[in-house]
Write a protein that holds these residues in place. Structure first.
Motif, short mmCIF file in Angstrom:
data_model
loop_
_atom_site.label_atom_id
_atom_site.label_comp_id
_atom_site.label_asym_id
_atom_site.label_seq_id
_atom_site.Cartn_x
_atom_site.Cartn_y
_atom_site.Cartn_z
N MET A 1 0.85 -1.17 0.00
CA MET A 1 0.00 0.00 0.00
C MET A 1 0.90 1.24 0.00
N THR A 2 0.68 2.11 -0.95
CA THR A 2 1.55 3.27 -1.07
C THR A 2 1.09 4.46 -0.26
N ASP A 3 -0.19 4.52 0.06
CA ASP A 3 -0.75 5.67 0.78
C ASP A 3 -1.38 5.16 2.07
N GLY A 4 -0.81 5.51 3.23
CA GLY A 4 -1.34 5.06 4.50
C GLY A 4 -2.52 5.87 5.00
N ARG A 5 -2.86 6.95 4.31
CA ARG A 5 -3.97 7.81 4.72
C ARG A 5 -5.29 7.07 4.50
N LEU A 6 -6.19 7.22 5.44
CA LEU A 6 -7.50 6.59 5.34
C LEU A 6 -8.50 7.54 4.68
N TRP A 7 -9.40 6.97 3.90
CA TRP A 7 -10.42 7.76 3.20
C TRP A 7 -11.76 7.67 3.91
N SER A 8 -12.44 8.81 3.95
CA SER A 8 -13.80 8.89 4.49
C SER A 8 -14.80 8.79 3.33
N TYR A 9 -16.08 8.87 3.67
CA TYR A 9 -17.11 8.90 2.63
C TYR A 9 -16.83 10.03 1.64
N LYS A 10 -16.45 11.19 2.16
CA LYS A 10 -16.19 12.36 1.32
C LYS A 10 -15.05 12.10 0.33
N ASP A 11 -13.98 11.47 0.80
CA ASP A 11 -12.84 11.16 -0.07
C ASP A 11 -13.22 10.16 -1.16
N ILE A 12 -13.98 9.14 -0.77
CA ILE A 12 -14.43 8.14 -1.76
C ILE A 12 -15.33 8.80 -2.79
N ALA A 13 -16.24 9.64 -2.32
CA ALA A 13 -17.16 10.34 -3.22
C ALA A 13 -16.39 11.18 -4.24
N ALA A 14 -15.37 11.89 -3.78
CA ALA A 14 -14.57 12.70 -4.69
C ALA A 14 -13.85 11.82 -5.71
N HIS A 15 -13.38 10.68 -5.26
CA HIS A 15 -12.64 9.76 -6.14
C HIS A 15 -13.53 9.21 -7.26
N ILE A 16 -14.77 8.87 -6.93
CA ILE A 16 -15.66 8.28 -7.94
C ILE A 16 -16.66 9.29 -8.50
N LYS A 17 -16.50 10.55 -8.10
CA LYS A 17 -17.31 11.66 -8.65
C LYS A 17 -18.81 11.50 -8.40
N ASP A 36 -11.85 -0.50 6.55
CA ASP A 36 -10.57 -0.98 7.05
C ASP A 36 -10.34 -0.54 8.49
N HIS A 37 -11.04 0.51 8.89
CA HIS A 37 -10.87 1.06 10.24
C HIS A 37 -12.14 1.81 10.62
N VAL A 38 -12.51 1.74 11.88
CA VAL A 38 -13.65 2.52 12.39
C VAL A 38 -13.15 3.28 13.62
N GLU A 39 -13.37 4.58 13.61
CA GLU A 39 -12.95 5.43 14.72
C GLU A 39 -14.11 6.31 15.14
N SER A 40 -14.47 6.25 16.40
CA SER A 40 -15.61 7.01 16.93
C SER A 40 -16.87 6.75 16.11
N GLY A 41 -17.04 5.51 15.67
CA GLY A 41 -18.22 5.13 14.90
C GLY A 41 -18.18 5.50 13.44
N LYS A 42 -17.11 6.16 12.99
CA LYS A 42 -17.00 6.57 11.58
C LYS A 42 -16.11 5.60 10.82
N PRO A 43 -16.59 5.12 9.66
CA PRO A 43 -15.81 4.17 8.88
C PRO A 43 -14.77 4.86 7.99
N TYR A 44 -13.65 4.19 7.81
CA TYR A 44 -12.58 4.68 6.93
C TYR A 44 -12.00 3.52 6.15
#
Length: 65
Positions: A1-17, A36-44
């Protein structure tokens, strides 16, 4: 994996337009991979998880996002 940053709904939405609510709907209907990860009830997700999902989505085969 080249990018260790986790994506939120907003990031995924931007990626798939699409809107973030569309991505939430995908998850609600079982169309999005498990987070891949859930923090404070939010999925990433890791970017690679989403890239693989996009590459294999019905109707998107062969399309590069």
């Amino acid at each position: 994996m080249t990018d260790g940053r986790l994506w939120s709904y907003k990031d995924i939405a931007a990626h798939i337009k699409v809107q973030p609510d569309t991505v939430r709907s995908y998850r609600k209907h079982g169309l999005l991979p498990s987070p891949d990860h859930v923090e404070s009830g939010k999925p990433y997700w890791y970017p690679e998880t989403i890239r693989v999902w996009v590459a294999n989505r019905p109707g998107n085969r062969g399309r590069r996002e």
